[in-house]
Motif scaffolding. Structure first.
Motif, PDB file in Angstrom:
ATOM      1  N   TRP A 172       0.828  -1.234   0.069  1.00  0.00           N
ATOM      2  CA  TRP A 172       0.224   0.181   0.048  1.00  0.00           C
ATOM      3  C   TRP A 172       0.809   1.267  -0.040  1.00  0.00           C
ATOM      4  O   TRP A 172       0.587   2.317  -0.520  1.00  0.00           O
ATOM      5  N   TYR A 173       1.856   1.340   0.824  1.00  0.00           N
ATOM      6  CA  TYR A 173       2.892   2.578   0.833  1.00  0.00           C
ATOM      7  C   TYR A 173       3.555   2.695  -0.623  1.00  0.00           C
ATOM      8  O   TYR A 173       3.665   3.604  -1.092  1.00  0.00           O
ATOM      9  N   ILE A 174       3.846   1.477  -1.043  1.00  0.00           N
ATOM     10  CA  ILE A 174       4.697   1.791  -2.690  1.00  0.00           C
ATOM     11  C   ILE A 174       3.719   2.076  -3.433  1.00  0.00           C
ATOM     12  O   ILE A 174       3.878   3.153  -4.611  1.00  0.00           O
ATOM     13  N   ARG A 175       2.317   1.843  -3.381  1.00  0.00           N
ATOM     14  CA  ARG A 175       1.116   2.109  -4.452  1.00  0.00           C
ATOM     15  C   ARG A 175       0.926   3.455  -4.167  1.00  0.00           C
ATOM     16  O   ARG A 175       0.956   4.408  -5.139  1.00  0.00           O
ATOM     17  N   SER A 176       0.885   3.883  -2.914  1.00  0.00           N
ATOM     18  CA  SER A 176       0.673   5.583  -2.759  1.00  0.00           C
ATOM     19  C   SER A 176       1.912   6.251  -3.192  1.00  0.00           C
ATOM     20  O   SER A 176       1.643   7.450  -3.627  1.00  0.00           O
ATOM     21  N   ALA A 177       3.153   5.884  -3.151  1.00  0.00           N
ATOM     22  CA  ALA A 177       4.494   6.636  -3.473  1.00  0.00           C
ATOM     23  C   ALA A 177       4.232   6.743  -4.748  1.00  0.00           C
ATOM     24  O   ALA A 177       4.770   7.822  -5.255  1.00  0.00           O
ATOM     25  N   ALA A 178       3.957   5.722  -5.545  1.00  0.00           N
ATOM     26  CA  ALA A 178       4.025   5.655  -7.233  1.00  0.00           C
ATOM     27  C   ALA A 178       3.009   6.596  -7.525  1.00  0.00           C
ATOM     28  O   ALA A 178       3.560   7.685  -8.451  1.00  0.00           O
ATOM     29  N   SER A 179       1.723   6.959  -7.157  1.00  0.00           N
ATOM     30  CA  SER A 179       0.956   7.817  -7.370  1.00  0.00           C
ATOM     31  C   SER A 179       1.315   9.370  -6.796  1.00  0.00           C
ATOM     32  O   SER A 179       1.215  10.190  -7.778  1.00  0.00           O
ATOM     33  N   SER A 180       1.866   9.259  -5.757  1.00  0.00           N
ATOM     34  CA  SER A 180       2.311  10.794  -5.148  1.00  0.00           C
ATOM     35  C   SER A 180       3.471  11.181  -6.000  1.00  0.00           C
ATOM     36  O   SER A 180       3.486  12.505  -6.725  1.00  0.00           O
ATOM     37  N   LEU A 181       4.432  10.573  -6.575  1.00  0.00           N
ATOM     38  CA  LEU A 181       5.667  10.848  -7.240  1.00  0.00           C
ATOM     39  C   LEU A 181       5.134  11.203  -8.970  1.00  0.00           C
ATOM     40  O   LEU A 181       5.763  12.152  -9.519  1.00  0.00           O
ATOM     41  N   LYS A 182       3.922  10.474  -9.234  1.00  0.00           N
ATOM     42  CA  LYS A 182       3.571  10.601 -10.532  1.00  0.00           C
ATOM     43  C   LYS A 182       2.976  12.073 -10.905  1.00  0.00           C
ATOM     44  O   LYS A 182       3.191  12.606 -11.734  1.00  0.00           O
ATOM     45  N   TYR A 183       2.270  12.244  -9.893  1.00  0.00           N
ATOM     46  CA  TYR A 183       1.436  13.612  -9.748  1.00  0.00           C
ATOM     47  C   TYR A 183       2.271  14.846  -9.298  1.00  0.00           C
ATOM     48  O   TYR A 183       1.831  15.911  -9.418  1.00  0.00           O
ATOM     49  N   VAL A 184       3.321  14.303  -8.581  1.00  0.00           N
ATOM     50  CA  VAL A 184       4.145  15.533  -8.022  1.00  0.00           C
ATOM     51  C   VAL A 184       5.644  15.363  -8.504  1.00  0.00           C
ATOM     52  O   VAL A 184       6.585  15.135  -7.763  1.00  0.00           O
ATOM     53  N   PRO A 185       6.041  15.305  -9.836  1.00  0.00           N
ATOM     54  CA  PRO A 185       7.314  14.836 -10.450  1.00  0.00           C
ATOM     55  C   PRO A 185       8.511  15.864  -9.938  1.00  0.00           C
ATOM     56  O   PRO A 185       9.524  15.332  -9.724  1.00  0.00           O
ATOM     57  N   GLY A 186       8.053  17.067  -9.378  1.00  0.00           N
ATOM     58  CA  GLY A 186       9.269  17.990  -9.085  1.00  0.00           C
ATOM     59  C   GLY A 186       9.994  17.596  -7.915  1.00  0.00           C
ATOM     60  O   GLY A 186      11.094  17.991  -7.797  1.00  0.00           O
ATOM     61  N   VAL A 187       9.412  16.663  -6.975  1.00  0.00           N
ATOM     62  CA  VAL A 187      10.165  16.278  -5.812  1.00  0.00           C
ATOM     63  C   VAL A 187      11.387  15.297  -6.297  1.00  0.00           C
ATOM     64  O   VAL A 187      12.453  15.760  -5.591  1.00  0.00           O
ATOM     65  N   LEU A 188      11.452  14.579  -7.499  1.00  0.00           N
ATOM     66  CA  LEU A 188      12.726  14.096  -8.029  1.00  0.00           C
ATOM     67  C   LEU A 188      13.634  14.895  -8.397  1.00  0.00           C
ATOM     68  O   LEU A 188      14.710  14.582  -8.769  1.00  0.00           O
TER      69      LEU A 188
END
Length: 192
Positions: free
Chosen positions: A30-46
């Motif tokens: 569940w954490y991996i799934r949430s992280a994937a979605s978060s990073l997909k929609y907020v790519p500036g973090v990377l």
């Protein structure tokens, strides 16, 4: 989405899963799934991980902070460092999505979105719903619950390959379609 990038992301995910997959729990899923979605929609973090002139110790602290914020296991540190080293950190959301898919495959699990018109608050009700789907599919069920008042009453269980629905909305659609077919309306034109 670039097919080549998806293939590359899947290879990173598969390599990661071969090394650390046995250590991943359902909660990690569940954490991996949430992280994937978060990073997909907020790519500036990377983006901050790609900046030139930042010392490796500082990058490592940034990665550890990111892992903590996303609630990802420490095992993802090496994956992120490898993606940075290969200048492919932008693939991280896709790699995480691939990890989710691999987890489901390796654990014979299906992710379903359960939609009801009112919240399903009882754990016993959730267990009953999930065991029903488990009997139908023969797989372990990973379920997330959402609300859609248009269902009026009943439930919809949806994943990327299956749909099971028993609701007033689906019954109304079936009646409407039956009436449309019986009076011979096709594409908005009545046929005689």
């Amino acid at each position: 989405m670039n097919v080549n990038q998806d293939i590359i992301a899947f290879k990173y995910a598969h390599a990661f899963y071969n090394l650390y997959g046995d250590d991943l729990s359902e909660q990690d899923f569940w954490y991996i799934r949430s992280a994937a979605s978060s990073l997909k929609y907020v790519p500036g973090v990377l983006f901050f991980l790609t900046l030139v002139g930042i010392e490796m110790d500082t990058r490592k602290k940034m990665i550890q902070l990111l892992l903590k914020k996303l609630k990802l296991p420490e095992t993802f540190l090496r994956l992120i460092e490898l993606l940075m080293q290969h200048k492919r950190i932008g693939l991280l959301p896709q790699v995480l999505h691939a990890c989710v898919d691999i987890y489901q495959e390796k654990n014979r699990a299906l992710l379903f979105t359960m939609t009801t018109p009112i919240p399903v608050s009882s754990d016993d009700d959730k267990k009953e719903i999930e065991s029903f789907l488990q009997r139908l599919s023969g797989c372990h069920i990973l379920a997330e619950y959402t609300i859609d008042k248009k269902l009026i009453a009943g439930m919809r269980a949806l994943n990327k390959n299956y749909l099971w629905e028993y609701s007033i909305e689906s019954k109304m659609w079936a009646i409407t379609n039956s009436l449309v077919e019986s009076i011979g309306i096709k594409d908005g034109n009545q046929t005689y």
